[in-house]
Design a protein around this motif. Structure first.
Motif, PDB file in Angstrom:
ATOM      1  N   GLN A  97       0.867  -1.177   0.000  1.00 49.36           N
ATOM      2  CA  GLN A  97       0.000   0.000   0.000  1.00 49.36           C
ATOM      3  C   GLN A  97       0.900   1.222   0.000  1.00 49.36           C
ATOM      4  O   GLN A  97       1.886   1.265   0.720  1.00 49.36           O
ATOM      5  CB  GLN A  97      -0.889   0.030   1.230  1.00 49.36           C
ATOM      6  CG  GLN A  97      -1.916  -1.074   1.250  1.00 49.36           C
ATOM      7  CD  GLN A  97      -2.816  -0.961   2.455  1.00 49.36           C
ATOM      8  OE1 GLN A  97      -2.527  -0.264   3.402  1.00 49.36           O
ATOM      9  NE2 GLN A  97      -3.927  -1.677   2.409  1.00 49.36           N
ATOM     10  N   LEU A  98       0.537   2.202  -0.793  1.00 52.57           N
ATOM     11  CA  LEU A  98       1.349   3.394  -0.929  1.00 52.57           C
ATOM     12  C   LEU A  98       0.438   4.607  -0.968  1.00 52.57           C
ATOM     13  O   LEU A  98      -0.568   4.617  -1.667  1.00 52.57           O
ATOM     14  CB  LEU A  98       2.161   3.331  -2.233  1.00 52.57           C
ATOM     15  CG  LEU A  98       3.021   4.512  -2.570  1.00 52.57           C
ATOM     16  CD1 LEU A  98       4.160   4.645  -1.571  1.00 52.57           C
ATOM     17  CD2 LEU A  98       3.592   4.345  -3.959  1.00 52.57           C
ATOM     18  N   ARG A  99       0.793   5.615  -0.190  1.00 56.64           N
ATOM     19  CA  ARG A  99       0.034   6.857  -0.187  1.00 56.64           C
ATOM     20  C   ARG A  99       0.994   7.980  -0.552  1.00 56.64           C
ATOM     21  O   ARG A  99       1.973   8.213   0.145  1.00 56.64           O
ATOM     22  CB  ARG A  99      -0.565   7.080   1.198  1.00 56.64           C
ATOM     23  CG  ARG A  99      -1.528   8.227   1.229  1.00 56.64           C
ATOM     24  CD  ARG A  99      -2.265   8.288   2.528  1.00 56.64           C
ATOM     25  NE  ARG A  99      -3.148   7.133   2.595  1.00 56.64           N
ATOM     26  CZ  ARG A  99      -3.637   6.636   3.718  1.00 56.64           C
ATOM     27  NH1 ARG A  99      -3.339   7.172   4.860  1.00 56.64           N
ATOM     28  NH2 ARG A  99      -4.437   5.603   3.701  1.00 56.64           N
ATOM     29  N   VAL A 100       0.732   8.659  -1.649  1.00 57.02           N
ATOM     30  CA  VAL A 100       1.589   9.728  -2.139  1.00 57.02           C
ATOM     31  C   VAL A 100       0.852  11.046  -1.942  1.00 57.02           C
ATOM     32  O   VAL A 100      -0.310  11.178  -2.295  1.00 57.02           O
ATOM     33  CB  VAL A 100       1.918   9.535  -3.633  1.00 57.02           C
ATOM     34  CG1 VAL A 100       2.802  10.653  -4.130  1.00 57.02           C
ATOM     35  CG2 VAL A 100       2.578   8.186  -3.853  1.00 57.02           C
ATOM     36  N   ARG A 101       1.550  12.030  -1.367  1.00 57.25           N
ATOM     37  CA  ARG A 101       0.935  13.332  -1.120  1.00 57.25           C
ATOM     38  C   ARG A 101       1.859  14.445  -1.586  1.00 57.25           C
ATOM     39  O   ARG A 101       3.065  14.340  -1.462  1.00 57.25           O
ATOM     40  CB  ARG A 101       0.650  13.502   0.361  1.00 57.25           C
ATOM     41  CG  ARG A 101      -0.289  12.430   0.898  1.00 57.25           C
ATOM     42  CD  ARG A 101      -0.386  12.509   2.355  1.00 57.25           C
ATOM     43  NE  ARG A 101      -1.588  13.266   2.705  1.00 57.25           N
ATOM     44  CZ  ARG A 101      -1.910  13.574   3.926  1.00 57.25           C
ATOM     45  NH1 ARG A 101      -1.140  13.236   4.925  1.00 57.25           N
ATOM     46  NH2 ARG A 101      -3.012  14.228   4.183  1.00 57.25           N
ATOM     47  N   ASP A 102       1.273  15.510  -2.082  1.00 55.70           N
ATOM     48  CA  ASP A 102       2.018  16.710  -2.452  1.00 55.70           C
ATOM     49  C   ASP A 102       2.292  17.526  -1.198  1.00 55.70           C
ATOM     50  O   ASP A 102       1.662  17.336  -0.173  1.00 55.70           O
ATOM     51  CB  ASP A 102       1.208  17.595  -3.396  1.00 55.70           C
ATOM     52  CG  ASP A 102       0.910  16.911  -4.711  1.00 55.70           C
ATOM     53  OD1 ASP A 102       1.198  15.719  -4.823  1.00 55.70           O
ATOM     54  OD2 ASP A 102       0.383  17.580  -5.603  1.00 55.70           O
ATOM     55  N   GLY A 103       3.193  18.503  -1.301  1.00 58.17           N
ATOM     56  CA  GLY A 103       3.425  19.421  -0.205  1.00 58.17           C
ATOM     57  C   GLY A 103       2.192  20.273   0.064  1.00 58.17           C
ATOM     58  O   GLY A 103       1.887  20.619   1.183  1.00 58.17           O
ATOM     59  N   VAL A 104       1.435  20.584  -0.979  1.00 57.85           N
ATOM     60  CA  VAL A 104       0.224  21.389  -0.845  1.00 57.85           C
ATOM     61  C   VAL A 104      -0.862  20.600  -0.118  1.00 57.85           C
ATOM     62  O   VAL A 104      -1.564  21.114   0.730  1.00 57.85           O
ATOM     63  CB  VAL A 104      -0.291  21.815  -2.250  1.00 57.85           C
ATOM     64  CG1 VAL A 104      -1.616  22.537  -2.133  1.00 57.85           C
ATOM     65  CG2 VAL A 104       0.742  22.666  -2.939  1.00 57.85           C
ATOM     66  N   ASP A 105      -0.990  19.319  -0.431  1.00 54.02           N
ATOM     67  CA  ASP A 105      -2.025  18.475   0.157  1.00 54.02           C
ATOM     68  C   ASP A 105      -1.645  17.915   1.526  1.00 54.02           C
ATOM     69  O   ASP A 105      -2.452  17.272   2.166  1.00 54.02           O
ATOM     70  CB  ASP A 105      -2.346  17.307  -0.769  1.00 54.02           C
ATOM     71  CG  ASP A 105      -2.999  17.772  -2.067  1.00 54.02           C
ATOM     72  OD1 ASP A 105      -3.590  18.866  -2.050  1.00 54.02           O
ATOM     73  OD2 ASP A 105      -2.911  17.051  -3.058  1.00 54.02           O
ATOM     74  N   ALA A 106      -0.427  18.136   1.972  1.00 53.15           N
ATOM     75  CA  ALA A 106       0.043  17.515   3.212  1.00 53.15           C
ATOM     76  C   ALA A 106      -0.784  17.926   4.419  1.00 53.15           C
ATOM     77  O   ALA A 106      -0.979  17.141   5.333  1.00 53.15           O
ATOM     78  CB  ALA A 106       1.517  17.868   3.452  1.00 53.15           C
TER      79      ALA A 106
END
Length: 63
Positions: A11-20
C-alpha cells in the motif's frame, strides 16, 4: 528452514506538499477512468515500482 513468499501486498500513499495539511482522501482503484494526468502519472509510477519489486522477488526465488 527456508521462507517462501507467495504473495506480497503493498500500500502506498503519495501526497504533495500542498495536500500535506489537508484531509486524507481514499485512493483510486487501479484502472479507474477519468483520472487527471497527474493521477495517471502517479499510478504509472506505482505500477512500475510494483513491477520491479515483484521482479526482484522472482529473481530471489529462482536462486
Amino acid at each position: 528452514m527456508p521462507l517462501e513468499v507467495n504473495e506480497i501486498g503493498i500500500q502506498l500513499r503519495v501526497r504533495d506538499g500542498v495536500d500535506a495539511a489537508g484531509p486524507e482522501t481514499p485512493s483510486t482503484p487501479v484502472g479507474d477512468c477519468g483520472c487527471s494526468d497527474e493521477k495517471k502519472e502517479r499510478q504509472a509510477l506505482v505500477e512500475e515500482c510494483l513491477r520491479r519489486v515483484l521482479q526482484v522477488l522472482r529473481a530471489r526465488q529462482e536462486r
